[in-house]
Design a protein around this motif. Structure first.
Motif, PDB file in Angstrom:
ATOM      1  N   PHE A   1       0.854  -1.186   0.000  1.00 57.73           N
ATOM      2  CA  PHE A   1       0.000   0.000   0.000  1.00 57.73           C
ATOM      3  C   PHE A   1       0.894   1.243   0.000  1.00 57.73           C
ATOM      4  O   PHE A   1       1.976   1.235   0.594  1.00 57.73           O
ATOM      5  CB  PHE A   1      -0.903   0.043   1.243  1.00 57.73           C
TER       6      PHE A   1
ATOM      7  N   ARG B   1      -1.874  -2.158 -14.670  1.00 62.65           N
ATOM      8  CA  ARG B   1      -2.673  -1.447 -13.705  1.00 62.65           C
ATOM      9  C   ARG B   1      -4.116  -1.925 -13.835  1.00 62.65           C
ATOM     10  O   ARG B   1      -4.575  -2.248 -14.944  1.00 62.65           O
ATOM     11  CB  ARG B   1      -2.582   0.068 -13.860  1.00 62.65           C
TER      12      ARG B   1
ATOM     13  N   THR C   1      -3.901   6.781  -9.448  1.00 62.04           N
ATOM     14  CA  THR C   1      -4.489   5.984  -8.369  1.00 62.04           C
ATOM     15  C   THR C   1      -5.017   4.692  -8.968  1.00 62.04           C
ATOM     16  O   THR C   1      -5.869   4.716  -9.862  1.00 62.04           O
ATOM     17  CB  THR C   1      -5.619   6.756  -7.676  1.00 62.04           C
ATOM     18  N   SER C   2      -4.509   3.563  -8.486  1.00 60.04           N
ATOM     19  CA  SER C   2      -4.840   2.289  -9.106  1.00 60.04           C
ATOM     20  C   SER C   2      -4.217   1.167  -8.284  1.00 60.04           C
ATOM     21  O   SER C   2      -3.522   1.394  -7.299  1.00 60.04           O
ATOM     22  CB  SER C   2      -4.285   2.243 -10.539  1.00 60.04           C
ATOM     23  N   VAL C   3      -4.494  -0.057  -8.725  1.00 62.20           N
ATOM     24  CA  VAL C   3      -3.787  -1.208  -8.194  1.00 62.20           C
ATOM     25  C   VAL C   3      -2.827  -1.696  -9.277  1.00 62.20           C
ATOM     26  O   VAL C   3      -3.236  -1.908 -10.420  1.00 62.20           O
ATOM     27  CB  VAL C   3      -4.741  -2.343  -7.789  1.00 62.20           C
TER      28      VAL C   3
ATOM     29  N   ARG D   1      -1.356  -1.311  -3.980  1.00 63.22           N
ATOM     30  CA  ARG D   1      -2.503  -0.386  -4.049  1.00 63.22           C
ATOM     31  C   ARG D   1      -1.992   1.030  -3.819  1.00 63.22           C
ATOM     32  O   ARG D   1      -1.528   1.356  -2.721  1.00 63.22           O
ATOM     33  CB  ARG D   1      -3.553  -0.764  -3.025  1.00 63.22           C
TER      34      ARG D   1
ATOM     35  N   THR E   1      -2.585   5.188  -3.904  1.00 58.55           N
ATOM     36  CA  THR E   1      -3.527   6.298  -3.890  1.00 58.55           C
ATOM     37  C   THR E   1      -2.740   7.595  -4.007  1.00 58.55           C
ATOM     38  O   THR E   1      -1.802   7.822  -3.239  1.00 58.55           O
ATOM     39  CB  THR E   1      -4.353   6.317  -2.591  1.00 58.55           C
TER      40      THR E   1
ATOM     41  N   GLY F   1      -9.420  -7.588  -3.199  1.00 58.10           N
ATOM     42  CA  GLY F   1      -8.217  -7.009  -2.626  1.00 58.10           C
ATOM     43  C   GLY F   1      -6.972  -7.850  -2.776  1.00 58.10           C
ATOM     44  O   GLY F   1      -5.946  -7.542  -2.162  1.00 58.10           O
TER      45      GLY F   1
END
Lengths: 112, 111
Positions: free
Chosen positions: A10, A36, A86-88, A108, A110, B41
Protein backbone atom coordinates in the motif's frame (compact mmCIF):
# COMPACT_ATOMS: atom_id res chain seq x y z
CA UNK A 1 10.58 -20.04 -4.69
CA UNK A 2 8.88 -16.86 -3.49
CA UNK A 3 7.41 -16.28 -6.96
CA UNK A 4 6.75 -12.63 -7.84
CA UNK A 5 7.22 -10.22 -4.94
CA UNK A 6 5.86 -6.68 -5.02
CA UNK A 7 6.61 -3.92 -2.52
CA UNK A 8 5.08 -1.91 -1.01
CA UNK A 9 1.59 -3.38 -0.68
CA UNK A 10 0.00 0.00 0.00
CA UNK A 11 1.17 3.56 -0.67
CA UNK A 12 -0.31 7.03 -0.44
CA UNK A 13 1.40 9.80 -2.41
CA UNK A 14 0.80 13.48 -2.79
CA UNK A 15 0.40 14.91 -6.27
CA UNK A 16 3.81 15.61 -7.77
CA UNK A 17 5.74 13.18 -5.59
CA UNK A 18 7.82 10.43 -7.12
CA UNK A 19 8.19 6.83 -6.10
CA UNK A 20 9.30 3.43 -7.28
CA UNK A 21 7.20 0.29 -7.14
CA UNK A 22 9.41 -2.73 -6.73
CA UNK A 23 8.96 -6.10 -8.43
CA UNK A 24 11.26 -9.08 -8.03
CA UNK A 25 11.01 -12.68 -9.18
CA UNK A 26 13.19 -15.65 -8.30
CA UNK A 27 12.09 -18.00 -11.06
CA UNK A 28 14.65 -16.83 -13.64
CA UNK A 29 11.83 -15.61 -15.88
CA UNK A 30 12.97 -13.51 -18.80
CA UNK A 31 9.68 -11.78 -19.45
CA UNK A 32 8.28 -9.30 -16.94
CA UNK A 33 5.49 -6.77 -17.19
CA UNK A 34 3.49 -4.19 -15.27
CA UNK A 35 -0.29 -3.85 -15.35
CA UNK A 36 -2.67 -1.45 -13.70
CA UNK A 37 -6.19 -2.44 -12.68
CA UNK A 38 -8.96 0.12 -12.52
CA UNK A 39 -12.69 -0.36 -11.89
CA UNK A 40 -14.56 -0.80 -15.16
CA UNK A 41 -11.32 -0.82 -17.17
CA UNK A 42 -9.86 -4.19 -16.36
CA UNK A 43 -6.11 -4.79 -16.39
CA UNK A 44 -4.06 -2.75 -18.83
CA UNK A 45 -0.42 -3.21 -19.77
CA UNK A 46 1.90 -0.34 -18.80
CA UNK A 47 5.41 -1.54 -19.73
CA UNK A 48 7.07 -4.85 -20.37
CA UNK A 49 10.52 -6.36 -20.72
CA UNK A 50 11.63 -9.45 -22.64
CA UNK A 51 14.98 -9.61 -20.89
CA UNK A 52 17.64 -7.66 -19.03
CA UNK A 53 18.36 -4.37 -20.76
CA UNK A 54 15.23 -4.53 -22.97
CA UNK A 55 12.01 -2.68 -22.22
CA UNK A 56 9.03 -1.54 -24.26
CA UNK A 57 5.79 0.35 -23.86
CA UNK A 58 2.42 -1.20 -23.37
CA UNK A 59 -1.04 0.24 -23.72
CA UNK A 60 -0.84 2.99 -21.05
CA UNK A 61 2.86 3.99 -20.59
CA UNK A 62 2.52 7.75 -20.03
CA UNK A 63 3.75 8.92 -16.62
CA UNK A 64 5.72 5.74 -15.93
CA UNK A 65 9.34 4.71 -16.47
CA UNK A 66 10.94 1.29 -16.23
CA UNK A 67 14.38 -0.24 -16.42
CA UNK A 68 15.64 -3.82 -16.38
CA UNK A 69 19.22 -4.05 -15.19
CA UNK A 70 18.90 -7.62 -13.90
CA UNK A 71 16.75 -10.64 -14.76
CA UNK A 72 15.24 -10.62 -11.27
CA UNK A 73 14.07 -7.02 -10.88
CA UNK A 74 11.72 -4.79 -12.85
CA UNK A 75 10.94 -1.55 -10.96
CA UNK A 76 8.21 0.85 -12.06
CA UNK A 77 8.87 4.55 -11.48
CA UNK A 78 6.32 7.32 -11.17
CA UNK A 79 8.19 10.54 -11.83
CA UNK A 80 5.47 13.01 -10.81
CA UNK A 81 2.40 11.30 -9.40
CA UNK A 82 -1.06 12.39 -10.52
CA UNK A 83 -4.49 11.46 -9.11
CA UNK A 84 -5.18 9.59 -12.38
CA UNK A 85 -2.47 7.14 -11.36
CA UNK A 86 -4.49 5.98 -8.37
CA UNK A 87 -4.84 2.29 -9.11
CA UNK A 88 -3.79 -1.21 -8.19
CA UNK A 89 -0.54 -2.20 -9.87
CA UNK A 90 0.39 -5.78 -10.69
CA UNK A 91 3.71 -7.18 -11.80
CA UNK A 92 3.83 -10.43 -13.78
CA UNK A 93 6.51 -12.70 -15.15
CA UNK A 94 6.84 -15.75 -17.40
CA UNK A 95 9.41 -17.84 -19.21
CA UNK A 96 9.96 -17.43 -22.96
CA UNK A 97 8.27 -20.76 -23.46
CA UNK A 98 4.56 -21.14 -23.99
CA UNK A 99 3.65 -21.23 -20.33
CA UNK A 100 1.36 -19.02 -18.32
CA UNK A 101 2.01 -15.91 -16.33
CA UNK A 102 2.66 -15.60 -12.60
CA UNK A 103 1.36 -12.46 -10.94
CA UNK A 104 2.44 -10.65 -7.81
CA UNK A 105 -0.02 -9.73 -5.06
CA UNK A 106 -0.24 -6.10 -6.15
CA UNK A 107 0.47 -2.58 -4.89
CA UNK A 108 -2.50 -0.39 -4.05
CA UNK A 109 -1.51 3.22 -4.80
CA UNK A 110 -3.53 6.30 -3.89
CA UNK A 111 -2.47 9.74 -5.14
CA UNK A 112 -4.09 12.64 -3.30
CA UNK B 1 -6.16 -4.74 -31.64
CA UNK B 2 -7.25 -7.67 -29.52
CA UNK B 3 -10.41 -7.18 -27.48
CA UNK B 4 -11.60 -9.64 -24.85
CA UNK B 5 -15.16 -9.71 -23.55
CA UNK B 6 -16.53 -11.66 -20.62
CA UNK B 7 -20.18 -12.47 -20.16
CA UNK B 8 -21.92 -12.24 -17.78
CA UNK B 9 -20.37 -9.41 -15.78
CA UNK B 10 -21.88 -10.87 -12.61
CA UNK B 11 -23.45 -14.17 -11.70
CA UNK B 12 -25.15 -15.37 -8.52
CA UNK B 13 -25.95 -19.06 -8.08
CA UNK B 14 -26.95 -21.41 -5.26
CA UNK B 15 -24.38 -23.81 -3.90
CA UNK B 16 -24.05 -27.05 -5.83
CA UNK B 17 -24.99 -25.64 -9.20
CA UNK B 18 -22.87 -26.23 -12.30
CA UNK B 19 -22.06 -23.02 -14.15
CA UNK B 20 -20.37 -21.66 -17.26
CA UNK B 21 -18.41 -18.45 -17.64
CA UNK B 22 -17.87 -17.10 -21.14
CA UNK B 23 -14.92 -15.33 -22.72
CA UNK B 24 -14.72 -14.11 -26.31
CA UNK B 25 -11.81 -12.55 -28.21
CA UNK B 26 -11.68 -10.72 -31.52
CA UNK B 27 -8.29 -11.84 -32.88
CA UNK B 28 -8.01 -15.61 -33.22
CA UNK B 29 -4.20 -15.44 -33.65
CA UNK B 30 -3.50 -16.21 -30.00
CA UNK B 31 -0.77 -18.36 -28.47
CA UNK B 32 -2.80 -19.35 -25.47
CA UNK B 33 -5.63 -18.31 -23.19
CA UNK B 34 -5.33 -18.19 -19.43
CA UNK B 35 -8.06 -18.15 -16.79
CA UNK B 36 -7.40 -16.42 -13.47
CA UNK B 37 -9.21 -16.07 -10.20
CA UNK B 38 -9.07 -12.85 -8.16
CA UNK B 39 -10.35 -12.59 -4.61
CA UNK B 40 -11.31 -9.11 -3.29
CA UNK B 41 -8.22 -7.01 -2.63
CA UNK B 42 -5.90 -9.80 -3.73
CA UNK B 43 -3.73 -10.70 -6.68
CA UNK B 44 -4.40 -12.99 -9.62
CA UNK B 45 -4.22 -16.75 -9.20
CA UNK B 46 -3.79 -18.79 -12.37
CA UNK B 47 -6.43 -21.49 -12.76
CA UNK B 48 -5.98 -22.98 -16.21
CA UNK B 49 -3.88 -22.34 -19.31
CA UNK B 50 -5.03 -23.58 -22.71
CA UNK B 51 -2.55 -23.61 -25.56
CA UNK B 52 -3.78 -22.55 -28.99
CA UNK B 53 -3.46 -26.15 -30.21
CA UNK B 54 -5.59 -27.54 -27.37
CA UNK B 55 -9.35 -27.80 -27.08
CA UNK B 56 -9.66 -28.05 -23.31
CA UNK B 57 -7.90 -28.29 -19.97
CA UNK B 58 -9.15 -29.68 -16.68
CA UNK B 59 -8.19 -29.13 -13.07
CA UNK B 60 -10.38 -30.65 -10.40
CA UNK B 61 -13.89 -29.20 -10.71
CA UNK B 62 -12.75 -26.73 -13.38
CA UNK B 63 -12.79 -27.32 -17.11
CA UNK B 64 -11.80 -24.72 -19.67
CA UNK B 65 -12.41 -25.04 -23.39
CA UNK B 66 -11.05 -23.10 -26.33
CA UNK B 67 -12.46 -22.63 -29.83
CA UNK B 68 -10.00 -20.43 -31.69
CA UNK B 69 -11.96 -20.32 -34.91
CA UNK B 70 -14.98 -18.80 -33.20
CA UNK B 71 -12.94 -16.72 -30.76
CA UNK B 72 -14.45 -18.26 -27.64
CA UNK B 73 -13.43 -19.88 -24.40
CA UNK B 74 -15.57 -21.15 -21.57
CA UNK B 75 -14.81 -21.97 -17.96
CA UNK B 76 -17.04 -24.66 -16.53
CA UNK B 77 -17.27 -24.98 -12.74
CA UNK B 78 -18.88 -28.14 -11.45
CA UNK B 79 -20.73 -28.42 -8.15
CA UNK B 80 -20.05 -24.82 -7.14
CA UNK B 81 -19.14 -23.99 -3.54
CA UNK B 82 -19.24 -20.72 -1.55
CA UNK B 83 -15.44 -20.76 -1.64
CA UNK B 84 -15.62 -20.38 -5.42
CA UNK B 85 -16.96 -16.84 -4.96
CA UNK B 86 -14.47 -14.49 -6.66
CA UNK B 87 -13.90 -12.58 -9.86
CA UNK B 88 -12.83 -14.74 -12.79
CA UNK B 89 -10.68 -13.21 -15.50
CA UNK B 90 -9.69 -14.55 -18.87
CA UNK B 91 -6.66 -13.28 -20.76
CA UNK B 92 -5.52 -13.93 -24.33
CA UNK B 93 -1.82 -13.97 -25.13
CA UNK B 94 -0.70 -12.69 -28.50
CA UNK B 95 2.56 -13.24 -30.37
CA UNK B 96 4.29 -10.38 -28.54
CA UNK B 97 3.90 -11.93 -25.06
CA UNK B 98 1.25 -9.36 -24.19
CA UNK B 99 -1.86 -10.40 -22.30
CA UNK B 100 -5.19 -8.81 -23.12
CA UNK B 101 -7.69 -9.18 -20.29
CA UNK B 102 -11.43 -9.24 -20.14
CA UNK B 103 -13.11 -7.20 -17.42
CA UNK B 104 -14.07 -10.30 -15.48
CA UNK B 105 -17.12 -12.12 -14.17
CA UNK B 106 -17.99 -11.59 -10.50
CA UNK B 107 -19.25 -14.93 -9.22
CA UNK B 108 -21.21 -15.29 -5.99
CA UNK B 109 -22.11 -18.77 -4.76
CA UNK B 110 -24.78 -18.65 -2.08
CA UNK B 111 -24.87 -21.27 0.71
Amino acid sequence: NAGVTQTPKFQVLKTGQSMTLQCAQDMNHEYMSWYRQDPGMGLRLIHYSVGAGITDQGEVPNGYNVSRSTTEDFPLRLLSAAPSQTSVYFCASKTPHNYGYTFGSGTRLTVV
Amino acid sequence: KQEVTQIPAALSVPEGENLVLNCSFTDSAIYNLQWFRQDPGKGLTSLLLIQSSQREQTSGRLNASLDKSSGRSTLYIAASQPGDSATYLCAARGSNYKLTFGKGTLLTVNP
